[in-house]
Write a protein that holds these residues in place. Structure first.
Motif, PDB file in Angstrom:
ATOM      1  N   ASN A  49       0.578  -1.183   0.206  1.00  0.00           N
ATOM      2  CA  ASN A  49      -0.131  -0.251   0.605  1.00  0.00           C
ATOM      3  C   ASN A  49       1.347   1.405  -0.087  1.00  0.00           C
ATOM      4  O   ASN A  49       1.742   1.072   0.620  1.00  0.00           O
ATOM      5  CB  ASN A  49      -0.352  -0.020   0.984  1.00  0.00           C
ATOM      6  N   PRO A  50       0.904   2.505  -0.878  1.00  0.00           N
ATOM      7  CA  PRO A  50       1.504   3.607  -1.118  1.00  0.00           C
ATOM      8  C   PRO A  50       1.385   4.086   0.062  1.00  0.00           C
ATOM      9  O   PRO A  50       0.296   4.343   1.043  1.00  0.00           O
ATOM     10  CB  PRO A  50       0.697   3.945  -2.220  1.00  0.00           C
ATOM     11  N   VAL A  51       2.111   5.041   1.109  1.00  0.00           N
ATOM     12  CA  VAL A  51       1.899   5.339   2.225  1.00  0.00           C
ATOM     13  C   VAL A  51       1.459   7.085   1.238  1.00  0.00           C
ATOM     14  O   VAL A  51       2.020   7.643  -0.157  1.00  0.00           O
ATOM     15  CB  VAL A  51       3.688   6.515   2.543  1.00  0.00           C
ATOM     16  N   ALA A  52       1.489   7.521   2.229  1.00  0.00           N
ATOM     17  CA  ALA A  52       0.243   9.655   1.823  1.00  0.00           C
ATOM     18  C   ALA A  52       1.524  10.338   2.091  1.00  0.00           C
ATOM     19  O   ALA A  52       2.089  10.262   2.668  1.00  0.00           O
ATOM     20  CB  ALA A  52      -1.114   9.241   2.771  1.00  0.00           C
ATOM     21  N   GLY A  53       1.138  11.077   1.080  1.00  0.00           N
ATOM     22  CA  GLY A  53       2.404  12.582   0.931  1.00  0.00           C
ATOM     23  C   GLY A  53       1.772  12.905   1.541  1.00  0.00           C
ATOM     24  O   GLY A  53       0.801  13.100   2.059  1.00  0.00           O
ATOM     25  N   ASP A  54       2.442  13.268   2.407  1.00  0.00           N
ATOM     26  CA  ASP A  54       2.569  15.270   2.934  1.00  0.00           C
ATOM     27  C   ASP A  54       2.659  16.010   1.683  1.00  0.00           C
ATOM     28  O   ASP A  54       3.552  17.303   1.204  1.00  0.00           O
ATOM     29  CB  ASP A  54       3.654  15.669   3.461  1.00  0.00           C
ATOM     30  N   GLY A  55       0.818  16.359   0.776  1.00  0.00           N
ATOM     31  CA  GLY A  55       1.193  17.512   0.427  1.00  0.00           C
ATOM     32  C   GLY A  55      -0.124  17.646  -0.144  1.00  0.00           C
ATOM     33  O   GLY A  55      -0.646  17.221   0.242  1.00  0.00           O
ATOM     34  N   GLN A  56      -0.691  18.065  -1.770  1.00  0.00           N
ATOM     35  CA  GLN A  56      -1.579  18.172  -2.456  1.00  0.00           C
ATOM     36  C   GLN A  56      -1.992  18.533  -3.499  1.00  0.00           C
ATOM     37  O   GLN A  56      -1.065  18.934  -4.178  1.00  0.00           O
ATOM     38  CB  GLN A  56      -2.892  19.244  -1.100  1.00  0.00           C
ATOM     39  N   ILE A  57      -3.033  17.602  -4.073  1.00  0.00           N
ATOM     40  CA  ILE A  57      -3.189  17.886  -5.319  1.00  0.00           C
ATOM     41  C   ILE A  57      -3.971  18.961  -5.780  1.00  0.00           C
ATOM     42  O   ILE A  57      -5.345  18.274  -5.505  1.00  0.00           O
ATOM     43  CB  ILE A  57      -3.851  17.013  -6.197  1.00  0.00           C
ATOM     44  N   ARG A  58      -4.140  20.174  -6.163  1.00  0.00           N
ATOM     45  CA  ARG A  58      -5.277  21.161  -6.344  1.00  0.00           C
ATOM     46  C   ARG A  58      -5.158  20.998  -7.985  1.00  0.00           C
ATOM     47  O   ARG A  58      -4.615  21.560  -8.710  1.00  0.00           O
ATOM     48  CB  ARG A  58      -4.217  22.350  -5.489  1.00  0.00           C
ATOM     49  N   VAL A  59      -6.710  21.000  -8.291  1.00  0.00           N
ATOM     50  CA  VAL A  59      -7.482  20.945  -9.475  1.00  0.00           C
ATOM     51  C   VAL A  59      -8.159  22.623  -9.991  1.00  0.00           C
ATOM     52  O   VAL A  59      -9.156  22.991  -8.700  1.00  0.00           O
ATOM     53  CB  VAL A  59      -8.933  20.286  -9.482  1.00  0.00           C
ATOM     54  N   LEU A  60      -7.177  22.993 -10.063  1.00  0.00           N
ATOM     55  CA  LEU A  60      -6.982  24.924 -10.575  1.00  0.00           C
ATOM     56  C   LEU A  60      -8.544  25.415 -11.391  1.00  0.00           C
ATOM     57  O   LEU A  60      -8.779  26.783 -11.236  1.00  0.00           O
ATOM     58  CB  LEU A  60      -5.530  25.892 -10.972  1.00  0.00           C
ATOM     59  N   SER A  61      -8.487  24.501 -12.631  1.00  0.00           N
ATOM     60  CA  SER A  61      -9.955  25.211 -13.387  1.00  0.00           C
ATOM     61  C   SER A  61     -11.286  25.274 -13.279  1.00  0.00           C
ATOM     62  O   SER A  61     -12.288  26.212 -12.898  1.00  0.00           O
ATOM     63  CB  SER A  61      -9.845  23.514 -14.420  1.00  0.00           C
ATOM     64  N   ASN A  62     -12.054  24.433 -12.139  1.00  0.00           N
ATOM     65  CA  ASN A  62     -13.241  24.615 -11.694  1.00  0.00           C
ATOM     66  C   ASN A  62     -12.770  23.530 -10.006  1.00  0.00           C
ATOM     67  O   ASN A  62     -11.972  22.902 -10.170  1.00  0.00           O
ATOM     68  CB  ASN A  62     -14.088  23.899 -13.024  1.00  0.00           C
ATOM     69  N   ARG A  63     -14.557  23.166  -9.598  1.00  0.00           N
ATOM     70  CA  ARG A  63     -14.788  21.679  -8.952  1.00  0.00           C
ATOM     71  C   ARG A  63     -14.029  20.601  -9.593  1.00  0.00           C
ATOM     72  O   ARG A  63     -14.405  20.553 -11.063  1.00  0.00           O
ATOM     73  CB  ARG A  63     -15.778  22.138  -8.872  1.00  0.00           C
ATOM     74  N   SER A  64     -13.399  20.381  -8.588  1.00  0.00           N
ATOM     75  CA  SER A  64     -13.340  19.177  -9.774  1.00  0.00           C
ATOM     76  C   SER A  64     -14.277  17.807 -10.137  1.00  0.00           C
ATOM     77  O   SER A  64     -14.252  16.938 -10.674  1.00  0.00           O
ATOM     78  CB  SER A  64     -11.448  17.535  -8.684  1.00  0.00           C
ATOM     79  N   ASP A  65     -15.156  17.723  -9.038  1.00  0.00           N
ATOM     80  CA  ASP A  65     -16.157  17.105  -9.905  1.00  0.00           C
ATOM     81  C   ASP A  65     -16.794  17.697 -11.031  1.00  0.00           C
ATOM     82  O   ASP A  65     -17.836  17.538 -11.604  1.00  0.00           O
ATOM     83  CB  ASP A  65     -17.556  16.905  -8.540  1.00  0.00           C
ATOM     84  N   LEU A  66     -16.906  18.461 -11.214  1.00  0.00           N
ATOM     85  CA  LEU A  66     -17.294  19.565 -12.683  1.00  0.00           C
ATOM     86  C   LEU A  66     -17.443  19.775 -13.536  1.00  0.00           C
ATOM     87  O   LEU A  66     -17.215  20.691 -14.360  1.00  0.00           O
ATOM     88  CB  LEU A  66     -18.043  21.214 -11.259  1.00  0.00           C
ATOM     89  N   ILE A  67     -15.318  19.120 -13.977  1.00  0.00           N
ATOM     90  CA  ILE A  67     -15.125  19.248 -15.028  1.00  0.00           C
ATOM     91  C   ILE A  67     -15.260  19.106 -16.070  1.00  0.00           C
ATOM     92  O   ILE A  67     -16.075  17.612 -16.027  1.00  0.00           O
ATOM     93  CB  ILE A  67     -13.607  18.454 -15.120  1.00  0.00           C
ATOM     94  N   SER A  68     -14.986  19.494 -17.626  1.00  0.00           N
ATOM     95  CA  SER A  68     -15.097  19.361 -18.342  1.00  0.00           C
ATOM     96  C   SER A  68     -14.510  19.541 -19.901  1.00  0.00           C
ATOM     97  O   SER A  68     -13.654  19.885 -20.009  1.00  0.00           O
ATOM     98  CB  SER A  68     -16.598  20.479 -18.644  1.00  0.00           C
ATOM     99  N   ASN A  69     -15.084  19.260 -20.936  1.00  0.00           N
ATOM    100  CA  ASN A  69     -13.958  18.616 -21.898  1.00  0.00           C
ATOM    101  C   ASN A  69     -13.001  17.775 -22.032  1.00  0.00           C
ATOM    102  O   ASN A  69     -12.121  18.228 -22.833  1.00  0.00           O
ATOM    103  CB  ASN A  69     -13.905  20.549 -22.415  1.00  0.00           C
ATOM    104  N   GLY A  70     -13.144  17.422 -21.023  1.00  0.00           N
ATOM    105  CA  GLY A  70     -12.009  16.293 -20.610  1.00  0.00           C
ATOM    106  C   GLY A  70     -10.067  16.836 -20.491  1.00  0.00           C
ATOM    107  O   GLY A  70      -9.344  16.538 -20.714  1.00  0.00           O
ATOM    108  N   ASP A  71     -10.225  18.353 -20.218  1.00  0.00           N
ATOM    109  CA  ASP A  71      -8.895  19.039 -19.440  1.00  0.00           C
ATOM    110  C   ASP A  71      -9.125  19.218 -18.069  1.00  0.00           C
ATOM    111  O   ASP A  71      -9.667  20.035 -18.096  1.00  0.00           O
ATOM    112  CB  ASP A  71      -8.286  20.053 -20.545  1.00  0.00           C
ATOM    113  N   ALA A  72      -8.346  19.869 -17.602  1.00  0.00           N
ATOM    114  CA  ALA A  72      -8.266  19.814 -15.921  1.00  0.00           C
ATOM    115  C   ALA A  72      -6.322  20.240 -16.092  1.00  0.00           C
ATOM    116  O   ALA A  72      -5.646  19.826 -16.528  1.00  0.00           O
ATOM    117  CB  ALA A  72      -8.406  18.951 -15.088  1.00  0.00           C
ATOM    118  N   LEU A  73      -6.559  21.970 -15.456  1.00  0.00           N
ATOM    119  CA  LEU A  73      -4.933  22.772 -15.288  1.00  0.00           C
ATOM    120  C   LEU A  73      -4.466  21.745 -13.737  1.00  0.00           C
ATOM    121  O   LEU A  73      -5.912  22.530 -12.980  1.00  0.00           O
ATOM    122  CB  LEU A  73      -5.297  24.472 -15.000  1.00  0.00           C
TER     123      LEU A  73
END
Length: 864
Positions: A49-73
């Motif tokens: 099992n992988p170890v959880a890193g100390d950090g974060q993935i931030r989805v900048l474009s929009n809410r990560s559950d409302l992304i559209s058109n297949g891309d995200a910053l």
């Protein structure tokens, strides 16, 4: 269309549970607190099992559950930046590490594309082997994202469409401002059509004009460059959008490194009117687009050109034009998708300002209240608070016009004397009509002719329909498309319950769209009766015969009865704007006198009263009144942009821990204050802005100004405002602690409000409702003789009350109580999937941590 209790949480929750197992992080967070075991643990199958890193993935474009058109910053953040060395990132099974890099600002950001529809696991492995993870839920570019099943039928009208969702590749064009704007005006003016030429001329990058023929502009950050604008036009959610920005041809632009002239600010402009369409429209242009003819920017004001010259990007979408699409949810959805696209294509946003007149004002105030965070400031002109309390006003006008005989032909070309209306002999034409309307007669009649037809489900010319789609007719085509604003709102309002079905609904076995309008218990003309302006017999006849509407919006003898579900949902969804969620936003309301073209000036003070009722104050709401019809002054839109920009910039710079509601008030600039006279623009601290000159003299004069007039000190404007507002309102109470002056000036102030500011009322305020008029169905009380005792011509109030009781056996409106069905507006509702509708909406899950952070600077973060 299948109705179910579908919720986006049904998709998102399992994803978050998976993230919890894989990443060791709690809830919906994509971050890790490093509390997992430091050593890999073998699971018995040879895989640790992988170890959880100390950090974060931030989805900048929009809410990560409302992304559209297949891309995200996406940004990857690690507590120890050294662990970003050799970062490995996967989107599902794809390695997308190559798109990530340390950008100029020192952040690790990448644009991930090729996302699959639905859930996409994003896993980032840091240098020490620990992982960060989150999940992106991707939706089609053609929609929907959160609005539920889409309007059908829908016919694509864009030639480049590649599918039934009208998708196409974006198209780009260029235009420029000529160096000699006066010469361009004279050269391109066509006296035969009397149309003014546009502010811009076409620019061909392959064959550009001479460098000296292009005007120069300097942005608010001091970048000087030729005034060349790139126009991007594309399709999202089956409809068109438009993005404009200053552009340097041949210079690269990426979301990580925008061209230097963009200041990171966005202006969204909207169109006027209210209506429905069954195919793509065109994004509106102009501050009062849809209310005044196109091409009049030079004379009528042009904050869009001013914004571009200062370094703003501008956006408009067809779906956020209420004249094209009255649906609040798809309006908001189009802006969400467009803002996501801007972040992914052009870069992160600092803040967003809205502008627009009439329907454009409704759209802003609707969306700001029901979907907070899309705008940070709004500039509304010739505004209404919403479409559906205004619909009550216009419905009353329609009933009254029919009763009075004031229904005029809509086809003046074929008008004949026989068509002239036969006026009701019970009332004096025009004079007594006004006493019932609460307004001069011209406005109710214009409103009726201009706006009410969009309510009819059997319109002869249903906008956007193709291929001979049959339209509903109550006698000849009961299974046809009901082309009206009420059935267009069915996902929000719901269907009528079976116990009230009309014969046509019974035959079809389904209910039509619910109606959130009602006039049960309304005593039309009550104030006029109490004042002795109409007789007792007139009052009785009016209320006995006013009638109401059937589900087919046909007048009938019985009064209109609101459908309970539709009524409650109108409040819940924000379609009736009760202003609960507007304290986080700055509002400048531009208002001029209404000469009778259906934009009552009182609506500005109506919204203020709603804010005061909900917030306890209206300090974030500024009214600039002026003498130019509807908009106050032709320079107001441009000056309001500058003032709003300074307001936003001050909030952005506020790094305190104060709530956003407090920052909005504490950072309000001196120029953001109520005004009463156009002349106050001369005392602006933003440079010389001459009233009623449109864009001819501002920001770059098209006509020479003789001599350079020095700008007065800002304090002079404040002093003048105090004096002018007192003169306009005739309120001397600030100088008279005894209160005696108020007895003298009060009635004069009310007279000025009516004659100068045209703050008229509505049939409901005459009937006893308050200025808020957000009561689409009233609670009832017994008929009370005291209501009629003030009229000296009613000798026996009790006997008269008995006659009123015959008309209102269930009682009359009690406006001292909240309306029936009133509930608070719920924010960020979603309405199902493409196949299943959740009527009335359900709240989206909490915003996933780290999502949508690039929509605005940190100071604008909402506390929710």
């Amino acid at each position: 269309m299948k109705i179910s209790s579908f919720s986006l949480s049904a998709v998102v929750v399992p994803v978050f549970v998976s993230a919890l197992v894989l990443g060791g992080c709690g809830g919906s967070s994509s971050s890790s607190n490093g509390s997992a075991s430091p050593d890999p643990v073998d699971n018995g199958g040879g895989t640790a099992n992988p170890v959880a890193g100390d950090g974060q993935i931030r989805v900048l474009s929009n809410r990560s559950d409302l992304i559209s058109n297949g891309d995200a910053l996406i940004e990857i953040v690690a507590a120890d930046a050294a662990k970003l060395t050799g970062l490995a990132v996967k989107a599902g099974n794809r390695d997308v590490s190559s798109v990530f890099a340390i950008r100029n600002d020192g952040r690790m950001i990448g644009l991930v594309d090729g996302l699959s529809l639905g859930e996409n696991a994003i896993v980032a492995t840091l240098a020490d082997g620990s992982v960060l993870n989150t999940t992106i839920v991707n939706h089609p570019n053609g929609g929907p994202v959160f609005s539920g099943p889409q309007v059908q039928p829908w016919t694509c009208t864009n030639d480049a469409a590649i599918d039934a969702q009208c998708n196409q590749a974006p198209e780009y064009s260029f235009k420029y401002v000529p160096a000699n704007r006066l010469q361009a005006l004279l050269t391109n003016f066509d006296p035969s059509s009397m149309e003014l030429p546009p502010a811009f001329l076409p620019y061909d990058p392959q064959n550009p004009p001479a460098e000296g023929d292009i005007a120069m502009t300097t942005t608010d950050e001091g970048v000087e460059l030729p005034f060349i604008v790139r126009v991007e036009k594309g399709v999202q959610n089956r409809d068109r959008y438009q993005i404009m920005t200053l552009f340097q041809p041949g210079v690269a632009w990426t979301p990580f490194a925008p061209q230097e002239q963009w200041n990171g600010k966005l202006l969204i402009h909207h169109g006027g009117n209210v209506g429905v369409t069954y195919g793509p429209g065109n994004p509106p242009n102009g501050d009062i687009s849809g209310t005044a003819p196109d091409g009049g920017e030079l004379l009528l004001g042009d904050s869009i050109t001013v914004a571009l010259s200062r370094g703003f990007m501008t956006l408009s979408t067809a779906l956020a034009n209420l004249g094209h699409n009255v649906n609040l949810v798809t309006s908001a959805e189009s802006l969400v998708m467009a803002k996501e696209h801007i972040v992914e294509t052009y870069g992160e946003l600092r803040y967003t300002i809205g502008t627009g007149c009439s329907g454009g004002a409704i759209a802003q105030q609707h969306v700001a209240n029901a979907y907070p965070g899309i705008y940070q400031g709004i500039i509304v002109q010739c505004s209404y608070p919403d479409a559906w309390t205004t619909a009550t006003q216009f419905a009353d006008y329609n009933l009254l016009n029919t009763y009075f005989g004031a229904s005029f032909p809509t086809d003046p070309e074929n008008f004949s004397p026989e068509d002239f209306p036969s006026f009701n002999p019970n009332f004096l034409p025009l004079l007594q009509w006004s006493l019932i309307y609460g307004h001069l007669p011209l406005n109710p009649i214009v409103s009726d002719l201009a706006f009410f037809p969009s309510a009819y489900p059997d319109q002869e010319d249903c906008p956007g329909l193709r291929d001979a789609v049959p339209v509903y007719h109550p006698e000849t085509q009961i299974d046809g498309l009901r082309c009206g604003i009420i059935d267009y709102m069915k996902p929000l309002f719901g269907e009528r319950s079976e116990d009230v079905w009309s014969q046509n609904e019974q035959i079809l076995g389904r209910g039509f769209g619910g109606i959130p309008l009602d006039n049960i218990g309304v005593q039309y003309g009550l104030a006029a009766l109490q004042q002795g302006s109409i007789t007792a017999d007139q009052f009785l006849d009016l209320n006995r015969n006013i009638g109401g509407f059937s589900v087919d919006i046909r007048q009938r003898p019985e009064r209109t009865i609101a459908d309970p579900l539709a009524l409650t949902n109108a409040y819940k969804t924000g379609a009736i704007n009760t202003a609960e969620h507007l304290s986080n936003i700055a509002i400048i309301d531009l208002r001029g006198a209404d000469p009778g073209i259906a934009h009552d000036a009182y609506h500005s003070w109506q919204m203020r009263a709603r804010l005061e009722e909900k917030q306890g104050h209206a300090d974030n709401h500024v009214i600039w009144f002026g003498q130019f019809p509807l908009a106050g002054d032709t320079v107001y839109s441009s000056e309001a942009l500058v003032v709003m920009d300074s307001w936003m910039a001050a909030i952005e710079a506020d790094t305190s821990d104060a709530a956003l509601t407090e920052k909005v008030l504490s950072n309000k600039p001196a120029a953001a204050r109520d005004r009463c006279l156009s002349a106050q623009t001369l005392l602006s601290e933003n440079g010389l802005i001459i009233p009623l000159t449109g864009n001819i003299l501002y920001p770059t004069p098209i006509l020479p100004i003789p001599g350079a007039l020095p700008s007065p000190p800002a304090e002079a404007g404040v002093v003048f405002d105090q004096l002018a507002n007192q003169a306009c309102g005739l309120d001397a109470s600030a100088y008279d602690s005894s209160g005696a002056s108020a007895q003298l000036t009060g009635p004069l102030a009310e007279l000025q409000h009516t004659l100068v500011q045209t703050r008229f009322g509505t049939p409901r305020t005459v009937a006893g409702d308050s200025i808020e008029t957000w009561n689409n169905k009233c609670q009832l009380r017994p008929v009370d003789a005291a209501d009629y005792a003030a009229n000296p011509l009613i000798s026996d109030p009790d006997a008269f009350a008995a006659q009123v009781r015959d008309i209102f056996p269930e009682g009359v409106c009690d406006y001292s109580k909240p309306g029936v069905g009133v509930v608070p507006t719920q924010t960020w509702l979603q309405y199902g999937s493409a196949e299943e509708v959740l009527v009335g909406g359900q709240a989206l899950p909490p915003v996933p941590q780290g999502s949508r952070s690039a929509w605005a600077s940190p100071a604008f973060e909402l506390s929710r």
